[in-house]
Design a protein around this motif. Structure first.
Motif, PDB file in Angstrom:
ATOM      1  N   PHE A 127       0.855  -1.188   0.000  1.00  0.00           N
ATOM      2  CA  PHE A 127       0.000   0.000   0.000  1.00  0.00           C
ATOM      3  C   PHE A 127       0.892   1.241   0.000  1.00  0.00           C
ATOM      4  O   PHE A 127       1.736   1.414   0.876  1.00  0.00           O
ATOM      5  N   LYS A 128       0.696   2.123  -0.970  1.00  0.00           N
ATOM      6  CA  LYS A 128       1.481   3.351  -1.047  1.00  0.00           C
ATOM      7  C   LYS A 128       0.662   4.438  -1.707  1.00  0.00           C
ATOM      8  O   LYS A 128      -0.224   4.156  -2.540  1.00  0.00           O
ATOM      9  N   CYS A 129       0.951   5.671  -1.320  1.00  0.00           N
ATOM     10  CA  CYS A 129       0.253   6.842  -1.837  1.00  0.00           C
ATOM     11  C   CYS A 129       1.267   7.815  -2.424  1.00  0.00           C
ATOM     12  O   CYS A 129       2.337   8.022  -1.841  1.00  0.00           O
ATOM     13  N   PHE A 130       0.921   8.403  -3.558  1.00  0.00           N
ATOM     14  CA  PHE A 130       1.793   9.394  -4.185  1.00  0.00           C
ATOM     15  C   PHE A 130       1.448  10.771  -3.629  1.00  0.00           C
ATOM     16  O   PHE A 130       0.301  11.213  -3.682  1.00  0.00           O
ATOM     17  N   ALA A 131       2.480  11.434  -3.098  1.00  0.00           N
ATOM     18  CA  ALA A 131       2.271  12.718  -2.427  1.00  0.00           C
ATOM     19  C   ALA A 131       1.885  13.815  -3.405  1.00  0.00           C
ATOM     20  O   ALA A 131       1.233  14.789  -3.016  1.00  0.00           O
ATOM     21  N   ASP A 132       2.285  13.699  -4.678  1.00  0.00           N
ATOM     22  CA  ASP A 132       1.984  14.772  -5.629  1.00  0.00           C
ATOM     23  C   ASP A 132       0.576  14.673  -6.185  1.00  0.00           C
ATOM     24  O   ASP A 132      -0.054  15.693  -6.481  1.00  0.00           O
ATOM     25  N   THR A 133       0.040  13.468  -6.337  1.00  0.00           N
ATOM     26  CA  THR A 133      -1.296  13.298  -6.918  1.00  0.00           C
ATOM     27  C   THR A 133      -2.353  12.920  -5.891  1.00  0.00           C
ATOM     28  O   THR A 133      -3.539  12.902  -6.220  1.00  0.00           O
ATOM     29  N   LYS A 134      -1.935  12.579  -4.649  1.00  0.00           N
ATOM     30  CA  LYS A 134      -2.859  12.131  -3.590  1.00  0.00           C
ATOM     31  C   LYS A 134      -3.589  10.850  -3.989  1.00  0.00           C
ATOM     32  O   LYS A 134      -4.693  10.580  -3.523  1.00  0.00           O
ATOM     33  N   LYS A 135      -2.986  10.066  -4.856  1.00  0.00           N
ATOM     34  CA  LYS A 135      -3.565   8.785  -5.247  1.00  0.00           C
ATOM     35  C   LYS A 135      -2.867   7.660  -4.492  1.00  0.00           C
ATOM     36  O   LYS A 135      -1.637   7.630  -4.425  1.00  0.00           O
ATOM     37  N   CYS A 136      -3.657   6.746  -3.948  1.00  0.00           N
ATOM     38  CA  CYS A 136      -3.138   5.585  -3.230  1.00  0.00           C
ATOM     39  C   CYS A 136      -3.482   4.323  -4.018  1.00  0.00           C
ATOM     40  O   CYS A 136      -4.564   4.223  -4.613  1.00  0.00           O
ATOM     41  N   SER A 137      -2.584   3.377  -4.008  1.00  0.00           N
ATOM     42  CA  SER A 137      -2.829   2.116  -4.697  1.00  0.00           C
ATOM     43  C   SER A 137      -2.311   0.972  -3.850  1.00  0.00           C
ATOM     44  O   SER A 137      -1.454   1.158  -2.986  1.00  0.00           O
ATOM     45  N   TRP A 138      -2.831  -0.215  -4.107  1.00  0.00           N
ATOM     46  CA  TRP A 138      -2.485  -1.396  -3.318  1.00  0.00           C
ATOM     47  C   TRP A 138      -2.787  -2.651  -4.128  1.00  0.00           C
ATOM     48  O   TRP A 138      -3.440  -2.596  -5.192  1.00  0.00           O
ATOM     49  N   ILE A 139      -2.295  -3.767  -3.613  1.00  0.00           N
ATOM     50  CA  ILE A 139      -2.591  -5.076  -4.195  1.00  0.00           C
ATOM     51  C   ILE A 139      -3.460  -5.827  -3.195  1.00  0.00           C
ATOM     52  O   ILE A 139      -3.033  -6.047  -2.050  1.00  0.00           O
ATOM     53  N   PRO A 140      -4.684  -6.213  -3.540  1.00  0.00           N
ATOM     54  CA  PRO A 140      -5.533  -6.933  -2.587  1.00  0.00           C
ATOM     55  C   PRO A 140      -4.991  -8.332  -2.327  1.00  0.00           C
ATOM     56  O   PRO A 140      -4.532  -9.017  -3.240  1.00  0.00           O
ATOM     57  N   VAL A 141      -5.025  -8.734  -1.064  1.00  0.00           N
ATOM     58  CA  VAL A 141      -4.580 -10.086  -0.712  1.00  0.00           C
ATOM     59  C   VAL A 141      -5.509 -11.127  -1.314  1.00  0.00           C
ATOM     60  O   VAL A 141      -5.062 -12.150  -1.835  1.00  0.00           O
ATOM     61  N   ASN A 142      -6.809 -10.860  -1.265  1.00  0.00           N
ATOM     62  CA  ASN A 142      -7.803 -11.763  -1.854  1.00  0.00           C
ATOM     63  C   ASN A 142      -8.689 -10.942  -2.780  1.00  0.00           C
ATOM     64  O   ASN A 142      -9.638 -10.287  -2.334  1.00  0.00           O
ATOM     65  N   PRO A 143      -8.413 -10.947  -4.091  1.00  0.00           N
ATOM     66  CA  PRO A 143      -9.191 -10.103  -5.008  1.00  0.00           C
ATOM     67  C   PRO A 143     -10.668 -10.465  -5.078  1.00  0.00           C
ATOM     68  O   PRO A 143     -11.478  -9.647  -5.538  1.00  0.00           O
ATOM     69  N   SER A 144     -11.035 -11.656  -4.657  1.00  0.00           N
ATOM     70  CA  SER A 144     -12.439 -12.058  -4.738  1.00  0.00           C
ATOM     71  C   SER A 144     -13.309 -11.397  -3.677  1.00  0.00           C
ATOM     72  O   SER A 144     -14.536 -11.429  -3.772  1.00  0.00           O
ATOM     73  N   LEU A 145     -12.721 -10.785  -2.647  1.00  0.00           N
ATOM     74  CA  LEU A 145     -13.480 -10.148  -1.574  1.00  0.00           C
ATOM     75  C   LEU A 145     -13.669  -8.662  -1.874  1.00  0.00           C
ATOM     76  O   LEU A 145     -12.774  -8.004  -2.397  1.00  0.00           O
ATOM     77  N   ASN A 146     -14.850  -8.161  -1.539  1.00  0.00           N
ATOM     78  CA  ASN A 146     -15.122  -6.732  -1.692  1.00  0.00           C
ATOM     79  C   ASN A 146     -14.366  -5.947  -0.626  1.00  0.00           C
ATOM     80  O   ASN A 146     -14.442  -6.268   0.563  1.00  0.00           O
TER      81      ASN A 146
END
Length: 393
Positions: A127-146
């Motif tokens: 999980f990481k967020c870009f300070a210039d765009t305020k966008k955060c992204s991550w990889i879900p551990v279990n993509p099948s879960l909401n």
């Protein structure tokens, strides 16, 4: 006081001191309980022990799960901010009653163990967020879960609790999911992610894009210029420092730091080597906690073969000289009679001439004897006078 009365007085004094100490050992608080105000904020409640005077001198000492700091509380409640990433198990709190200045935390405490509001679970990674765009992204551990993401300001105040927002701008990019945060700055932000499996609360890691390197040559030096990330006015230019690593001629990697506010680096340049540079940027100690990944390698120069002229000359020239010396010795030995002929002793010749007169040496000697030339006989032919006159007429 008589000598007999002294031991009695000493005994009475010891009893008074003992009773006073026992009186200072306060009973623990009662009905210790807790309540989660939200997924981040915990409030502890308790009541004063019975049979204690109702005055302002009674305070409570509290120690949290870290077992490091002791907090003095004047009331009967305590509110704190907690993250599941800080501990691997449940939280444990101990509360003592402090009746007077003589009392200490050695009194019997009230203890409570608290579980998170929902089961703890690792639902995202990287999980990481870009300070210039305020966008955060991550990889879900279990993509099948909401997955649901919420965020707010860090703290236990009512203002922080009311600032909770749910992600309303989600996006997906390959295996990564993301969200655009509606925040003004990157300070004091905490994240809540939830699935059917459980929840996780943590502080996000803010990053910037890797710095771009510009390498120039000046004389016998290389100058590495690094471009400052554009994050906004929240972080001053002097808050950045860079780590630069490079390889020279495929040797082991060398790393240097530019220091606070520095964005250039100068190093000696070997024009026969290929240099490979990479860099990353991070904020200084007093400017937050933002960093970047390593940049891609940037190459400069080429690997040239080393100049082996002196090495070859140092090897070949002695070999050639040795061969020449050996051949010279061989030729000299083989043709020594021609190169250095034997010279007869002149004293021997003069001695025989004096004793026996001039005569040929016995056995021919070693004197030089000229080879006689072969002369053809000369014939004279008389020509009659008449024949000469006939030819001239």
């Amino acid at each position: 006081m008589t000598p007999r009365g002294f031991p009695t007085a000493l005994l009475y004094t010891a009893m008074i001191i003992t009773l006073h100490c026992e009186a200072d050992l306060c009973p623990p608080p009662t009905e210790l309980s807790h309540k989660w105000l939200d997924k981040f904020t915990l409030r502890l409640f308790w009541k004063k022990p019975k049979d204690l005077p109702d005055n302002n001198n009674i305070k409570f000492l509290l120690k949290d799960h870290n077992e490091k700091d002791v907090t003095c509380v004047s009331g009967t409640d305590y509110t704190t901010f907690l993250l599941t990433e800080d501990v691997d198990s449940n939280w444990t709190y101990r509360v003592w009653t402090n009746c007077s200045q003589l009392a200490s935390k050695e009194n019997t405490p009230a203890e409570i163990t608290i579980k998170p509001p929902r089961p703890r679970a690792k639902v995202v990674k990287d999980f990481k967020c870009f300070a210039d765009t305020k966008k955060c992204s991550w990889i879900p551990v279990n993509p099948s879960l909401n997955l649901t993401l919420s965020y707010r300001m860090k703290g236990e105040s009512e203002e922080c609790i009311k600032s909770l927002q749910q992600c309303d701008q989600p996006y997906s990019l390959g295996e990564r999911n993301g969200c655009h945060l509606n925040i003004n700055n990157t300070d004091n932000i905490c994240i809540l992610v939830e699935t059917e499996a459980g929840m996780s609360t943590f502080e996000p890691v803010f990053v910037v894009h890797p710095p771009k390197l510009n390498i120039t040559e000046k004389g016998d030096s290389l100058i590495v210029n690094l471009r400052t990330p554009k994050v906004g006015v929240t972080i001053a230019t002097g808050c950045w420092q860079y780590d630069v690593c490079y390889k020279k001629c495929s040797n082991s990697e060398t790393c240097q730091n530019t220091g606070d506010g520095g964005h250039t680096m100068t190093m000696p340049y070997d024009k026969r080597c290929l240099y490979e540079f990479k860099a990353r940027v991070k904020t200084t100690k007093h400017c937050g906690d933002i960093s970047s990944d390593w940049s891609k390698d940037v190459s400069y120069g080429i690997n040239k073969p080393p100049d082996r002229t002196l090495t070859v000359a140092a090897i070949v020239i002695p070999i050639i000289l040795s061969i020449c010396v050996i051949l010279s010795c061989y030729c000299f030995k083989r043709h020594s009679a021609i190169i250095c002929p034997t010279i007869p002793d002149p004293s021997t010749i003069f001695k025989e001439m004096m004793m026996n007169g001039p005569r040929e040496l016995q056995n021919g000697g070693n004197l030089y004897k000229p080879v006689p030339e072969r002369l053809e006989p000369c014939k004279v032919v008389l020509v009659p006078e008449n024949s000469v006159l006939q030819q001239t007429s």
